[in-house]
Design a protein around this motif. Structure first.
Motif, PDB file in Angstrom:
ATOM      1  N   SER A  51     -60.337  36.026  28.084  1.00 42.76           N
ATOM      2  CA  SER A  51     -58.937  35.942  28.503  1.00 42.76           C
ATOM      3  C   SER A  51     -58.045  36.597  27.452  1.00 42.76           C
ATOM      4  O   SER A  51     -58.418  36.752  26.299  1.00 42.76           O
ATOM      5  N   VAL A  52     -56.871  36.986  27.904  1.00 42.00           N
ATOM      6  CA  VAL A  52     -55.877  37.633  27.050  1.00 42.00           C
ATOM      7  C   VAL A  52     -54.566  36.878  27.220  1.00 42.00           C
ATOM      8  O   VAL A  52     -54.199  36.502  28.334  1.00 42.00           O
ATOM      9  N   PHE A  92     -57.083  48.111  33.589  1.00 40.80           N
ATOM     10  CA  PHE A  92     -57.943  47.019  33.136  1.00 40.80           C
ATOM     11  C   PHE A  92     -58.566  46.306  34.331  1.00 40.80           C
ATOM     12  O   PHE A  92     -59.191  45.268  34.182  1.00 40.80           O
ATOM     13  N   GLY A  93     -58.366  46.845  35.528  1.00 38.83           N
ATOM     14  CA  GLY A  93     -58.871  46.226  36.734  1.00 38.83           C
ATOM     15  C   GLY A  93     -57.959  45.091  37.177  1.00 38.83           C
ATOM     16  O   GLY A  93     -56.834  44.949  36.717  1.00 38.83           O
ATOM     17  N   ASN A  94     -58.460  44.278  38.074  1.00 40.65           N
ATOM     18  CA  ASN A  94     -57.683  43.142  38.563  1.00 40.65           C
ATOM     19  C   ASN A  94     -57.835  41.954  37.629  1.00 40.65           C
ATOM     20  O   ASN A  94     -58.912  41.711  37.098  1.00 40.65           O
ATOM     21  N   ASP A 119     -45.617  32.652  27.046  1.00 36.29           N
ATOM     22  CA  ASP A 119     -47.031  32.912  26.804  1.00 36.29           C
ATOM     23  C   ASP A 119     -47.672  33.086  28.172  1.00 36.29           C
ATOM     24  O   ASP A 119     -47.660  32.160  28.988  1.00 36.29           O
ATOM     25  N   LEU A 120     -48.204  34.258  28.423  1.00 36.76           N
ATOM     26  CA  LEU A 120     -48.842  34.581  29.692  1.00 36.76           C
ATOM     27  C   LEU A 120     -50.328  34.758  29.446  1.00 36.76           C
ATOM     28  O   LEU A 120     -50.728  35.601  28.641  1.00 36.76           O
ATOM     29  N   LYS A 121     -51.152  33.953  30.120  1.00 36.83           N
ATOM     30  CA  LYS A 121     -52.602  34.013  29.937  1.00 36.83           C
ATOM     31  C   LYS A 121     -53.245  34.560  31.200  1.00 36.83           C
ATOM     32  O   LYS A 121     -53.036  34.035  32.289  1.00 36.83           O
ATOM     33  N   VAL A 122     -54.026  35.645  31.037  1.00 38.04           N
ATOM     34  CA  VAL A 122     -54.722  36.275  32.155  1.00 38.04           C
ATOM     35  C   VAL A 122     -56.201  36.416  31.829  1.00 38.04           C
ATOM     36  O   VAL A 122     -56.600  36.415  30.667  1.00 38.04           O
ATOM     37  N   SER A 123     -57.008  36.543  32.868  1.00 38.83           N
ATOM     38  CA  SER A 123     -58.444  36.735  32.730  1.00 38.83           C
ATOM     39  C   SER A 123     -58.887  37.685  33.828  1.00 38.83           C
ATOM     40  O   SER A 123     -58.258  37.754  34.889  1.00 38.83           O
TER      41      SER A 123
END
Length: 152
Positions: A51-52, A92-94, A119-123
């Motif tokens: 995750s980022v 970076f794709g979906n 703070d936005l967390k994506v994976s």
């Protein structure tokens, strides 16, 4: 306007919705099995999805960005994967948005937000290409279940 990053229709720019920190989280999945006598055995189940987290500070009165952050928060609750692109247009794709924490830190006259942070967390969004057949992805158990259904 220089676009730093794009997630879905939402642009992170230098002027309004920007970020100061890009943090990558690596996580492992472990399962502890407790044994007789008070001991335990650890089993490594593999890596968890990477995750980022993008973190930033917004000054809505002078630079904007709060409306865009709130729109991204509304997008989070829809449960839809979003395409993620870098400044150079690299895909970076979906990704799936795991969470958005939006904090109003300084409130001014007439309850206007003067300073906010997020703070936005994506994976990465998994589309099932590497599904485990024992967990519903097909394979022997699915074939056996279909066979049983045809018998009864």
């Amino acid at each position: 306007m220089t676009v730093l990053m794009r997630i879905g229709d939402h642009q992170f720019t230098i002027d309004d919705l920007n970020y100061q920190k890009f943090a990558t989280e690596y996580e492992a999945r472990w399962k502890e099995h407790f044994t007789a006598g008070g001991g335990h055995v650890d089993h490594f189940l593999g890596p968890a999805p990477q995750s980022v987290t993008l973190s930033g500070i917004l000054f809505p009165e002078s630079h904007g960005g709060l409306n865009e952050a709130e729109a991204l928060g509304a997008e989070t609750t829809k449960g839809q994967p979003l395409a993620m692109y870098s400044l150079a247009g690299k895909s970076f794709g979906n990704v799936k948005v795991l969470s958005l924490r939006l904090s109003h830190e300084v409130i001014g006259v007439d309850a206007r937000v003067m300073k906010a942070s997020y703070d936005l967390k994506v994976s990465r969004y998994g589309q099932g290409a590497d599904r485990n057949p024992l967990m519903g992805g097909g394979g022997f158990l699915a074939l056996a279940a279909n066979r049983i259904r045809t018998l009864f």
